[in-house]
Design an enzyme around this catalytic site. Structure first.
Site, PDB file in Angstrom:
ATOM      1  N   TYR A 119     -18.697  -0.389  -6.769  1.00 45.97           N
ATOM      2  CA  TYR A 119     -17.981  -0.173  -5.986  1.00 45.97           C
ATOM      3  C   TYR A 119     -16.961   0.761  -6.297  1.00 45.97           C
ATOM      4  O   TYR A 119     -16.474   1.626  -5.448  1.00 45.97           O
ATOM      5  CB  TYR A 119     -17.244  -1.485  -5.641  1.00 45.97           C
ATOM      6  CG  TYR A 119     -16.013  -1.478  -4.744  1.00 45.97           C
ATOM      7  CD1 TYR A 119     -16.201  -1.370  -3.221  1.00 45.97           C
ATOM      8  CD2 TYR A 119     -14.567  -1.593  -5.281  1.00 45.97           C
ATOM      9  CE1 TYR A 119     -15.134  -1.599  -2.535  1.00 45.97           C
ATOM     10  CE2 TYR A 119     -13.723  -1.482  -4.348  1.00 45.97           C
ATOM     11  CZ  TYR A 119     -13.920  -1.625  -2.950  1.00 45.97           C
ATOM     12  OH  TYR A 119     -12.747  -1.555  -2.015  1.00 45.97           O
ATOM     13  N   TRP A 152      -6.076  -5.234  -3.513  1.00 47.04           N
ATOM     14  CA  TRP A 152      -5.851  -6.848  -3.421  1.00 47.04           C
ATOM     15  C   TRP A 152      -5.420  -7.316  -2.115  1.00 47.04           C
ATOM     16  O   TRP A 152      -4.698  -8.037  -1.794  1.00 47.04           O
ATOM     17  CB  TRP A 152      -4.694  -7.481  -4.440  1.00 47.04           C
ATOM     18  CG  TRP A 152      -4.901  -7.258  -6.097  1.00 47.04           C
ATOM     19  CD1 TRP A 152      -5.907  -6.216  -6.484  1.00 47.04           C
ATOM     20  CD2 TRP A 152      -4.286  -8.095  -6.961  1.00 47.04           C
ATOM     21  NE1 TRP A 152      -5.577  -6.565  -8.030  1.00 47.04           N
ATOM     22  CE2 TRP A 152      -4.715  -7.687  -8.236  1.00 47.04           C
ATOM     23  CE3 TRP A 152      -3.538  -8.886  -6.955  1.00 47.04           C
ATOM     24  CZ2 TRP A 152      -4.556  -8.175  -9.403  1.00 47.04           C
ATOM     25  CZ3 TRP A 152      -3.193  -9.522  -8.147  1.00 47.04           C
ATOM     26  CH2 TRP A 152      -3.625  -9.154  -9.375  1.00 47.04           C
ATOM     27  N   GLY A 191     -13.407  -6.124  10.213  1.00 45.13           N
ATOM     28  CA  GLY A 191     -13.059  -6.808   8.766  1.00 45.13           C
ATOM     29  C   GLY A 191     -11.529  -7.077   8.815  1.00 45.13           C
ATOM     30  O   GLY A 191     -10.858  -7.118   9.758  1.00 45.13           O
ATOM     31  N   ALA A 198     -16.483  -0.478   5.578  1.00 44.69           N
ATOM     32  CA  ALA A 198     -16.593  -0.297   3.799  1.00 44.69           C
ATOM     33  C   ALA A 198     -17.624  -1.420   3.598  1.00 44.69           C
ATOM     34  O   ALA A 198     -17.844  -2.398   4.139  1.00 44.69           O
ATOM     35  CB  ALA A 198     -15.261  -0.454   3.197  1.00 44.69           C
ATOM     36  N   TYR A 199     -18.353  -1.110   2.382  1.00 42.03           N
ATOM     37  CA  TYR A 199     -18.797  -2.027   1.451  1.00 42.03           C
ATOM     38  C   TYR A 199     -17.935  -2.560   0.542  1.00 42.03           C
ATOM     39  O   TYR A 199     -17.600  -1.788  -0.352  1.00 42.03           O
ATOM     40  CB  TYR A 199     -20.165  -1.322   0.849  1.00 42.03           C
ATOM     41  CG  TYR A 199     -21.134  -2.201   0.149  1.00 42.03           C
ATOM     42  CD1 TYR A 199     -22.107  -2.622   0.608  1.00 42.03           C
ATOM     43  CD2 TYR A 199     -20.577  -2.923  -0.844  1.00 42.03           C
ATOM     44  CE1 TYR A 199     -23.170  -3.545  -0.319  1.00 42.03           C
ATOM     45  CE2 TYR A 199     -21.314  -3.777  -1.748  1.00 42.03           C
ATOM     46  CZ  TYR A 199     -22.615  -4.076  -1.398  1.00 42.03           C
ATOM     47  OH  TYR A 199     -23.587  -5.039  -1.990  1.00 42.03           O
ATOM     48  N   THR A 254      -9.192   2.542  -2.720  1.00 46.08           N
ATOM     49  CA  THR A 254      -8.719   1.493  -3.592  1.00 46.08           C
ATOM     50  C   THR A 254      -7.872   1.566  -4.851  1.00 46.08           C
ATOM     51  O   THR A 254      -8.416   2.737  -5.553  1.00 46.08           O
ATOM     52  CB  THR A 254     -10.125   0.633  -3.891  1.00 46.08           C
ATOM     53  OG1 THR A 254      -9.953  -0.543  -4.692  1.00 46.08           O
ATOM     54  CG2 THR A 254     -11.242   1.524  -4.438  1.00 46.08           C
TER      55      THR A 254
HETATM   56  N1  LIG Z   1     -10.407  -6.172   0.192  1.00 43.15           N
HETATM   57  C1  LIG Z   1      -9.939  -5.780  -0.675  1.00 43.15           C
HETATM   58  O1  LIG Z   1      -9.149  -6.509  -1.705  1.00 43.15           O
HETATM   59  C2  LIG Z   1      -9.600  -4.236  -0.927  1.00 43.15           C
HETATM   60  C3  LIG Z   1      -8.837  -3.706  -1.869  1.00 43.15           C
HETATM   61  C4  LIG Z   1      -8.638  -2.303  -2.130  1.00 43.15           C
HETATM   62  C5  LIG Z   1      -9.054  -1.513  -1.048  1.00 43.15           C
HETATM   63  N2  LIG Z   1      -9.948  -2.016   0.066  1.00 43.15           N
HETATM   64  C6  LIG Z   1     -10.412  -1.088   1.106  1.00 43.15           C
HETATM   65  O2  LIG Z   1      -9.729  -1.356   2.270  1.00 43.15           O
HETATM   66  C7  LIG Z   1     -10.627  -1.085   3.342  1.00 43.15           C
HETATM   67  C8  LIG Z   1     -10.594  -2.358   4.284  1.00 43.15           C
HETATM   68  O3  LIG Z   1     -10.975  -3.672   3.522  1.00 43.15           O
HETATM   69  P1  LIG Z   1     -11.395  -5.006   4.381  1.00 43.15           P
HETATM   70  O4  LIG Z   1     -11.045  -5.877   3.174  1.00 43.15           O
HETATM   71  O5  LIG Z   1     -10.605  -4.862   5.510  1.00 43.15           O
HETATM   72  O6  LIG Z   1     -13.005  -4.791   4.282  1.00 43.15           O
HETATM   73  P2  LIG Z   1     -13.831  -5.991   4.966  1.00 43.15           P
HETATM   74  O7  LIG Z   1     -13.080  -7.042   5.320  1.00 43.15           O
HETATM   75  O8  LIG Z   1     -15.113  -5.932   3.964  1.00 43.15           O
HETATM   76  O9  LIG Z   1     -14.123  -5.046   6.168  1.00 43.15           O
HETATM   77  C9  LIG Z   1     -15.386  -3.820   6.368  1.00 43.15           C
HETATM   78  C10 LIG Z   1     -15.812  -4.116   7.621  1.00 43.15           C
HETATM   79  O10 LIG Z   1     -16.569  -2.757   7.668  1.00 43.15           O
HETATM   80  C11 LIG Z   1     -17.920  -3.072   8.458  1.00 43.15           C
HETATM   81  N3  LIG Z   1     -19.101  -2.346   8.154  1.00 43.15           N
HETATM   82  C12 LIG Z   1     -19.920  -2.305   6.908  1.00 43.15           C
HETATM   83  N4  LIG Z   1     -20.732  -1.334   6.830  1.00 43.15           N
HETATM   84  C13 LIG Z   1     -20.306  -0.670   8.129  1.00 43.15           C
HETATM   85  C14 LIG Z   1     -20.893   0.668   8.771  1.00 43.15           C
HETATM   86  N5  LIG Z   1     -22.249   1.264   8.150  1.00 43.15           N
HETATM   87  N6  LIG Z   1     -20.649   1.104   9.712  1.00 43.15           N
HETATM   88  C15 LIG Z   1     -19.575   0.174  10.464  1.00 43.15           C
HETATM   89  N7  LIG Z   1     -18.823  -0.479   9.747  1.00 43.15           N
HETATM   90  C16 LIG Z   1     -19.311  -1.266   8.682  1.00 43.15           C
HETATM   91  C17 LIG Z   1     -18.232  -4.610   7.630  1.00 43.15           C
HETATM   92  O11 LIG Z   1     -19.198  -5.125   8.652  1.00 43.15           O
HETATM   93  P3  LIG Z   1     -20.165  -6.383   7.478  1.00 43.15           P
HETATM   94  O12 LIG Z   1     -19.017  -7.387   7.217  1.00 43.15           O
HETATM   95  O13 LIG Z   1     -21.046  -6.661   8.761  1.00 43.15           O
HETATM   96  O14 LIG Z   1     -20.549  -5.720   6.420  1.00 43.15           O
HETATM   97  C18 LIG Z   1     -16.714  -5.039   7.930  1.00 43.15           C
HETATM   98  O15 LIG Z   1     -16.365  -5.610   9.139  1.00 43.15           O
HETATM   99  C19 LIG Z   1     -11.928  -0.734   2.818  1.00 43.15           C
HETATM  100  O16 LIG Z   1     -11.953   0.601   2.422  1.00 43.15           O
HETATM  101  C20 LIG Z   1     -11.763  -1.338   1.308  1.00 43.15           C
HETATM  102  O17 LIG Z   1     -12.626  -0.538   0.410  1.00 43.15           O
HETATM  103  C21 LIG Z   1      -9.894  -3.478   0.304  1.00 43.15           C
END
Ligand SMILES: NC(=O)c1ccc[n+]([C@@H]2O[C@H](COP(=O)([O-])OP(=O)(O)OC[C@H]3O[C@@H](n4cnc5c(N)ncnc54)[C@H](OP(=O)(O)O)[C@@H]3O)[C@@H](O)[C@H]2O)c1
Length: 288
Positions: A127, A152, A11, A62-63, A103
């Site tokens: 979420y 974000w 991710g 994460a999802y 988040t």
């Molecule tokens: N993105 C945002 O804007 C945001 C904002 C605030 C907080 N966050 C938090 O920051 C963290 C990182 O976010 P990110 O944007 O880097 O997330 P991301 O790009 O969606 O990456 C999450 C990764 O986890 C993998 N994953 C899903 N289910 C899994 C499982 N059961 N076992 C192992 N891996 C699994 C996903 O694979 P698939 O792609 O194949 O599902 C993906 O590679 C998360 O905790 C998120 O909630 C994100």
């Protein structure tokens, strides 16, 4: 040499840690994603860890499909809360420290000053509820955990607001973007740096578990963010400010989710760049 297990490494944040690891010979990294380590499978976490002497777990898995989660709450809960229990229990069994990411969407957005770690959480979306539950479970099974709430998030890889704007901005002459949701963009590379700085501090003897807030410095709306992206990238697309109510989405997002970062700065001595500075640097790097 200390070993760091990174879950969800394909991710945005996981990728940033992979890039950063190239300049960190003092640590051995084990990068995994769902194909190599499914965090929903409790047995396989301990089986994977066996004999590897893991000192730290950074949970980037994460999802994160916020709108889809409204129709997929069971799966979202399984990954963002039940699987976090698995990791927390595994960390306790292994004697490893866990750093978990949460988040700003755990808040309802009714504040008008930046949210503190102690502020009441009241998520508005499936979420957000799953991430709030993940925090509560992790704190119960692993009181030594460090939980970092961020907001974000964007990076060079994956789908995020920045990549969407860069794509649409090149295709369209004008774009409507919401101006009444306020927060702070966070470059995943800066969050990766912060996580490693925390691990460095723990290695040097400073360890304080608990919840921390981390985003870039500054405040903006999605409208301001879009305008700055186009300005820096030299894209001539007019941005029209619209109300969130005129851009309905499946999930409700907080209207105001600026995070107060005082605690993480004081405890771990972090210097955090302003969001515009990080955006400019990232876009300059990717242009080369
Ligand atoms: N993105 C945002 O804007 C945001 C904002 C605030 C907080 N966050 C938090 O920051 C963290 C990182 O976010 P990110 O944007 O880097 O997330 P991301 O790009 O969606 O990456 C999450 C990764 O986890 C993998 N994953 C899903 N289910 C899994 C499982 N059961 N076992 C192992 N891996 C699994 C996903 O694979 P698939 O792609 O194949 O599902 C993906 O590679 C998360 O905790 C998120 O909630 C994100």
């Amino acid at each position: 040499m200390k070993t760091i297990l990174v879950t969800g490494a394909n991710g945005q944040l996981g990728h940033s840690l992979q890039r950063l690891s190239e300049s960190l010979p003092a640590y051995q990294f084990l990068f995994t994603d769902i194909d190599t380590l499914d965090i929903c499978d409790k047995e396989s976490i301990l089986a994977f860890a066996e004999g590897k002497n893991i000192h730290y777990i950074i949970n980037c898995a994460a999802y994160t499909a916020v709108d889809k989660a409204e129709d997929d709450e069971i799966i979202c809960m399984r990954i963002n809360s039940e699987a976090v229990r698995n990791l927390g229990e595994a960390a306790t069994t292994l004697g490893a420290k866990i750093i978990h990411i949460s988040t700003d969407y755990v808040f309802d957005g009714t504040n008008s000053v930046p949210y503190l770690e102690t502020d009441y959480t009241c998520p508005m979306s499936a979420y957000g509820r799953s991430k709030q539950t993940g925090e509560l479970i992790l704190r119960a099974v692993c009181p030594d955990a460090i939980i970092i709430r961020t907001a974000w998030l964007y990076s060079e890889c994956g789908n995020n607001f920045l990549s969407t704007m860069l794509c649409l901005g090149k295709e369209k002459e004008e774009l409507n973007v919401v101006f009444d949701q306020i927060g702070t963009p966070t470059y995943a590379g800066d969050l990766a740096n912060a996580i490693i700085s925390i691990i460095d501090s723990i290695e040097a003897g400073t360890f304080k578990s608990g919840i921390y807030h981390f985003s870039n410095e500054g405040v903006c709306s999605w409208y301001d963010f879009a305008r700055k992206i186009f300005e820096i990238a030299g894209i001539k697309c007019r941005v029209i400010p619209i109300d969130a109510k005129d851009y309905p989405t499946r999930a409700t997002r907080p209207q105001y989710s600026v995070l107060n970062k005082g605690k993480i700065k004081r405890t771990y001595g972090l210097a955090i760049p302003h969001w515009e500075e990080s955006l400019r640097k990232m876009l300059k790097k990717t242009k080369k």
